[in-house]
Write a protein that holds these residues in place. Structure first.
Motif, PDB file in Angstrom:
ATOM      1  N   CYS A  35       0.839  -1.203   0.000  1.00 47.14           N
ATOM      2  CA  CYS A  35       0.000   0.000   0.000  1.00 47.14           C
ATOM      3  C   CYS A  35       0.871   1.249   0.000  1.00 47.14           C
ATOM      4  CB  CYS A  35      -0.922   0.023   1.214  1.00 47.14           C
ATOM      5  SG  CYS A  35      -2.235  -1.199   1.107  1.00 47.14           S
ATOM      6  N   HIS A  36       1.938   1.213   0.822  1.00 45.55           N
ATOM      7  CA  HIS A  36       2.793   2.389   0.904  1.00 45.55           C
ATOM      8  C   HIS A  36       3.549   2.601  -0.405  1.00 45.55           C
ATOM      9  CE1 HIS A  36       5.760   4.989   3.421  1.00 45.55           C
ATOM     10  NE2 HIS A  36       4.852   5.704   2.799  1.00 45.55           N
ATOM     11  N   ALA A  37       4.059   1.535  -0.996  1.00 43.27           N
ATOM     12  CA  ALA A  37       4.783   1.657  -2.270  1.00 43.27           C
ATOM     13  C   ALA A  37       3.850   2.218  -3.352  1.00 43.27           C
ATOM     14  CB  ALA A  37       5.362   0.308  -2.683  1.00 43.27           C
ATOM     15  N   ASN A  38       2.607   1.748  -3.380  1.00 40.86           N
ATOM     16  CA  ASN A  38       1.633   2.279  -4.348  1.00 40.86           C
ATOM     17  C   ASN A  38       1.430   3.771  -4.131  1.00 40.86           C
ATOM     18  OD1 ASN A  38       1.114  -0.117  -5.744  1.00 40.86           O
ATOM     19  ND2 ASN A  38      -0.460  -0.756  -4.283  1.00 40.86           N
ATOM     20  N   GLN A  39       1.280   4.127  -2.842  1.00 43.68           N
ATOM     21  CA  GLN A  39       1.046   5.525  -2.502  1.00 43.68           C
ATOM     22  C   GLN A  39       2.229   6.409  -2.931  1.00 43.68           C
ATOM     23  OE1 GLN A  39       0.860   6.952   1.787  1.00 43.68           O
ATOM     24  NE2 GLN A  39      -1.274   6.346   1.498  1.00 43.68           N
ATOM     25  N   LEU A  40       3.428   5.863  -2.823  1.00 39.00           N
ATOM     26  CA  LEU A  40       4.635   6.620  -3.176  1.00 39.00           C
ATOM     27  C   LEU A  40       4.903   6.608  -4.687  1.00 39.00           C
ATOM     28  CD1 LEU A  40       7.032   5.412  -0.303  1.00 39.00           C
ATOM     29  CD2 LEU A  40       6.035   7.698  -0.546  1.00 39.00           C
ATOM     30  N   GLY A  41       4.083   5.850  -5.431  1.00 39.45           N
ATOM     31  CA  GLY A  41       4.267   5.800  -6.884  1.00 39.45           C
ATOM     32  C   GLY A  41       5.331   4.814  -7.334  1.00 39.45           C
ATOM     33  N   VAL A  42       5.699   3.891  -6.442  1.00 43.12           N
ATOM     34  CA  VAL A  42       6.675   2.848  -6.815  1.00 43.12           C
ATOM     35  C   VAL A  42       6.118   1.465  -6.481  1.00 43.12           C
ATOM     36  CG1 VAL A  42       8.780   4.227  -6.758  1.00 43.12           C
ATOM     37  CG2 VAL A  42       7.898   3.270  -4.619  1.00 43.12           C
ATOM     38  N   GLY A  43       4.837   1.299  -6.782  1.00 45.44           N
ATOM     39  CA  GLY A  43       4.184   0.007  -6.564  1.00 45.44           C
ATOM     40  C   GLY A  43       4.516  -0.958  -7.693  1.00 45.44           C
ATOM     41  N   ARG A  44       3.971  -2.141  -7.601  1.00 48.90           N
ATOM     42  CA  ARG A  44       4.188  -3.172  -8.617  1.00 48.90           C
ATOM     43  C   ARG A  44       3.856  -2.682 -10.033  1.00 48.90           C
ATOM     44  NH1 ARG A  44       4.028  -8.545 -10.293  1.00 48.90           N
ATOM     45  NH2 ARG A  44       2.200  -8.821 -11.612  1.00 48.90           N
ATOM     46  N   PRO A  45       2.706  -2.021 -10.257  1.00 51.65           N
ATOM     47  CA  PRO A  45       2.375  -1.616 -11.629  1.00 51.65           C
ATOM     48  C   PRO A  45       3.402  -0.634 -12.203  1.00 51.65           C
ATOM     49  CG  PRO A  45       0.486  -1.313 -10.147  1.00 51.65           C
ATOM     50  CD  PRO A  45       1.640  -1.666  -9.305  1.00 51.65           C
ATOM     51  N   GLU A  46       3.832   0.355 -11.394  1.00 47.76           N
ATOM     52  CA  GLU A  46       4.803   1.333 -11.882  1.00 47.76           C
ATOM     53  C   GLU A  46       6.134   0.642 -12.208  1.00 47.76           C
ATOM     54  OE1 GLU A  46       3.035   1.864  -9.111  1.00 47.76           O
ATOM     55  OE2 GLU A  46       1.984   3.785  -9.347  1.00 47.76           O
ATOM     56  N   LEU A  47       6.593  -0.219 -11.296  1.00 47.01           N
ATOM     57  CA  LEU A  47       7.867  -0.887 -11.543  1.00 47.01           C
ATOM     58  C   LEU A  47       7.796  -1.775 -12.781  1.00 47.01           C
ATOM     59  CD1 LEU A  47       8.757   0.304  -8.774  1.00 47.01           C
ATOM     60  CD2 LEU A  47      10.157  -1.736  -8.534  1.00 47.01           C
ATOM     61  N   LEU A  48       6.671  -2.453 -12.955  1.00 51.21           N
ATOM     62  CA  LEU A  48       6.488  -3.304 -14.137  1.00 51.21           C
ATOM     63  C   LEU A  48       6.629  -2.481 -15.419  1.00 51.21           C
ATOM     64  CD1 LEU A  48       3.564  -5.879 -13.760  1.00 51.21           C
ATOM     65  CD2 LEU A  48       5.965  -6.307 -14.339  1.00 51.21           C
ATOM     66  N   ALA A  49       6.064  -1.267 -15.389  1.00 52.70           N
ATOM     67  CA  ALA A  49       6.135  -0.396 -16.572  1.00 52.70           C
ATOM     68  C   ALA A  49       7.581  -0.026 -16.891  1.00 52.70           C
ATOM     69  CB  ALA A  49       5.296   0.855 -16.349  1.00 52.70           C
ATOM     70  N   TRP A  50       8.431   0.005 -15.897  1.00 53.96           N
ATOM     71  CA  TRP A  50       9.874   0.248 -16.098  1.00 53.96           C
ATOM     72  C   TRP A  50      10.647  -1.060 -16.287  1.00 53.96           C
ATOM     73  CZ3 TRP A  50      10.036   3.545 -11.000  1.00 53.96           C
ATOM     74  CH2 TRP A  50       9.412   4.793 -11.215  1.00 53.96           C
ATOM     75  N   ASP A  51       9.924  -2.178 -16.369  1.00 53.88           N
ATOM     76  CA  ASP A  51      10.535  -3.496 -16.533  1.00 53.88           C
ATOM     77  C   ASP A  51      11.327  -3.918 -15.280  1.00 53.88           C
ATOM     78  OD1 ASP A  51      10.588  -5.661 -18.203  1.00 53.88           O
ATOM     79  OD2 ASP A  51      12.539  -5.166 -19.066  1.00 53.88           O
ATOM     80  N   LEU A  52      10.857  -3.419 -14.141  1.00 53.57           N
ATOM     81  CA  LEU A  52      11.515  -3.735 -12.869  1.00 53.57           C
ATOM     82  C   LEU A  52      10.520  -4.418 -11.930  1.00 53.57           C
ATOM     83  CD1 LEU A  52      13.269  -0.278 -12.235  1.00 53.57           C
ATOM     84  CD2 LEU A  52      14.310  -2.335 -13.232  1.00 53.57           C
ATOM     85  N   ALA A  53      11.051  -5.051 -10.904  1.00 45.59           N
ATOM     86  CA  ALA A  53      10.189  -5.645  -9.876  1.00 45.59           C
ATOM     87  C   ALA A  53      10.904  -5.584  -8.530  1.00 45.59           C
ATOM     88  CB  ALA A  53       9.864  -7.092 -10.217  1.00 45.59           C
ATOM     89  N   TRP A  54      10.120  -5.382  -7.479  1.00 40.81           N
ATOM     90  CA  TRP A  54      10.655  -5.482  -6.119  1.00 40.81           C
ATOM     91  C   TRP A  54      10.857  -6.945  -5.753  1.00 40.81           C
ATOM     92  CZ3 TRP A  54      12.528  -1.412  -3.982  1.00 40.81           C
ATOM     93  CH2 TRP A  54      11.929  -0.165  -4.112  1.00 40.81           C
ATOM     94  N   VAL A  55      11.950  -7.220  -5.071  1.00 37.35           N
ATOM     95  CA  VAL A  55      12.181  -8.569  -4.549  1.00 37.35           C
ATOM     96  C   VAL A  55      12.511  -8.434  -3.064  1.00 37.35           C
ATOM     97  CG1 VAL A  55      13.659 -10.614  -4.663  1.00 37.35           C
ATOM     98  CG2 VAL A  55      13.059  -9.391  -6.769  1.00 37.35           C
ATOM     99  N   LEU A  56      11.766  -9.124  -2.239  1.00 38.54           N
ATOM    100  CA  LEU A  56      12.074  -9.123  -0.806  1.00 38.54           C
ATOM    101  C   LEU A  56      13.261 -10.053  -0.568  1.00 38.54           C
ATOM    102  CD1 LEU A  56      11.468  -8.292   2.100  1.00 38.54           C
ATOM    103  CD2 LEU A  56       9.765 -10.110   2.219  1.00 38.54           C
ATOM    104  N   HIS A  57      14.302  -9.520   0.070  1.00 36.51           N
ATOM    105  CA  HIS A  57      15.528 -10.292   0.250  1.00 36.51           C
ATOM    106  C   HIS A  57      15.627 -10.872   1.669  1.00 36.51           C
ATOM    107  CE1 HIS A  57      19.680 -11.415   0.335  1.00 36.51           C
ATOM    108  NE2 HIS A  57      19.986 -10.493   1.223  1.00 36.51           N
ATOM    109  N   ARG A  58      15.280 -10.064   2.670  1.00 37.47           N
ATOM    110  CA  ARG A  58      15.449 -10.529   4.055  1.00 37.47           C
ATOM    111  C   ARG A  58      14.428  -9.837   4.943  1.00 37.47           C
ATOM    112  NH1 ARG A  58      21.425 -10.954   6.889  1.00 37.47           N
ATOM    113  NH2 ARG A  58      20.817 -12.072   8.769  1.00 37.47           N
ATOM    114  N   LEU A  59      13.933 -10.535   5.905  1.00 37.13           N
ATOM    115  CA  LEU A  59      13.000  -9.941   6.866  1.00 37.13           C
ATOM    116  C   LEU A  59      13.373 -10.427   8.267  1.00 37.13           C
ATOM    117  CD1 LEU A  59       9.524  -8.830   6.339  1.00 37.13           C
ATOM    118  CD2 LEU A  59       9.813 -10.245   8.359  1.00 37.13           C
ATOM    119  N   VAL A  60      13.545  -9.469   9.164  1.00 38.02           N
ATOM    120  CA  VAL A  60      13.875  -9.819  10.553  1.00 38.02           C
ATOM    121  C   VAL A  60      12.777  -9.265  11.449  1.00 38.02           C
ATOM    122  CG1 VAL A  60      15.567  -9.663  12.403  1.00 38.02           C
ATOM    123  CG2 VAL A  60      16.326  -9.610  10.019  1.00 38.02           C
TER     124      VAL A  60
END
Lengths: 248, 248
Positions: A35-60
């Motif tokens: 939700c926050h990434a979408n709000q900031l304009g760097v959500g999945r749809p925007e990144l896809l349009a740039w041919d990019l994707a977020w990948v979660l690497h680590r969570l503590v």
């Protein structure tokens, strides 16, 4: 600037003792981050349009107290800096009295979908995160995992369910948190509670693949976990720490 | 008097096409029903104190349109009459424009936990539901299921995950809606959508039990389903109807 949302803990999100499941919490973290990434304009749809994707690497994740059925929790999240290819995002969960329930820190990567290679976040993305630099951030994930235990005391095999597959046709991030628990006996989960999990995503799980989940002790109430694909490649490595036993 | 709640469809609740999963919808129905029963003073804790428990017997769902990722839907639910041992509850889901997305009608039983027998709802419970009698109710579930198909075209076996077990240590209701889909090929789910499900709960699934899920055609895009326990007893029988194929 900090994203905040209140979540009421629902019946199907809790264990038989009425405490939020680890995987349900991981799903809420993922939801707030999306939700926050979408709000900031760097959500999945925007990144896809740039041919990019977020990948979660680590969570503590560090848990002071597990929220219970019917409780409303406030989840706050914000980007919390970057370093080479890594972008960090912090989470803080509070109960209705404002007491800190848990914190989590996550490390994200940007994948170029054409080359399938990691990429340094574009200046447009970095610029967005500048205002967050001066916020106090949680300790960054660091440290190696202990070596594999002498024996994998607990193991199980399982197959992703259809509803565990995400829009990229890979296994959803939150699912792995549940899979780790699948290898542990149900009675252990009923009498212990997890207060720390450190999980690293190493490769993407594919649909149809039978995976092996291994858990072995590396200290009192402390386990190393591995999720392996049929080629024995590591999909996830994790370390969990537990309290207990408690009366169930 | 009618319970109403708005739910935003979250990332992990949708299929790869971004449509709400059947099981996720079943979970939302369960959540709204729980909340309303608690509000009316006949929730799980109150019934437990009387040595009683609600048992979901049948759920019939008709879908006009599946809500999508990020949409907010308004779910309305109310008791809708009773008949001998049966108590009915209706659900109606609307999109943000007020269009009807789906309806569902459910049939509930009251179980006496000491005798493990069904009981006619106590006058205190019946009295609570009187104000709802004059509301228009959805058609009551009726009709037998078609006979088993000649062949079970699709089948799979699976084991309940730890997080699929409810507070009574039985398999959670919403889980069965996902299990039916597990027997169907992923590619079928991506190119068809389900617009009607009629599901009857026959016996309680136990943790640790491997179940068999069978699905067979009884018409074009129409399947009968069975979930069997290791003793070949029916836990669930269901009938589903689908549209498609669609471009995925």
């Amino acid at each position: 600037m900090i994203y905040s949302e209140t979540y009421r803990i629902r019946n199907y999100e809790t264990d038989p003792e009425g405490r939020l499941w680890l995987s349900a919490l991981a799903n809420l973290l993922q939801d707030a981050a999306d939700c926050h990434a979408n709000q900031l304009g760097v959500g999945r749809p925007e990144l896809l349009a740039w041919d990019l994707a977020w990948v979660l690497h680590r969570l503590v994740l560090s848990v002071n107290r597990w929220p219970r059925l019917g409780e409303s929790i406030t989840l706050e999240t914000n980007p919390s800096g970057e370093e080479r290819v890594y972008i960090y995002r912090d989470f803080r969960g509070y109960d209705s009295a404002g007491k800190l329930l848990f914190t989590a820190t996550s490390t994200w990567l940007v994948l170029n979908l054409s080359t399938r290679r990691l990429t340094t976040p574009a200046p447009e993305i970095k610029r967005l995160f500048e205002p967050y630099r001066h916020l106090e951030h949680l300790p960054r994930p660091s440290g190696k995992f202990p070596a594999a235990p002498g024996t994998w005391t607990y193991q199980t095999t399982l197959q992703p369910r259809h509803n565990e597959i995400d829009a990229n046709l890979h296994v959803n991030n939150g699912v792995y948190f549940q899979w780790l628990l699948e290898s542990l006996p149900f009675d252990f989960l009923a009498t212990h509670h997890c207060h720390h999990v450190d999980l690293v995503f190493k490769a993407e799980g594919q649909r149809g693949e039978t995976v092996q989940v291994l858990s072995g002790p590396v200290g009192p109430n402390r386990f190393v976990h591995r999720v392996l694909n049929p080629q024995q490649a590591e999909l996830v490595v994790a370390l969990s720490t537990w309290s207990g036993p408690e009366a169930s």
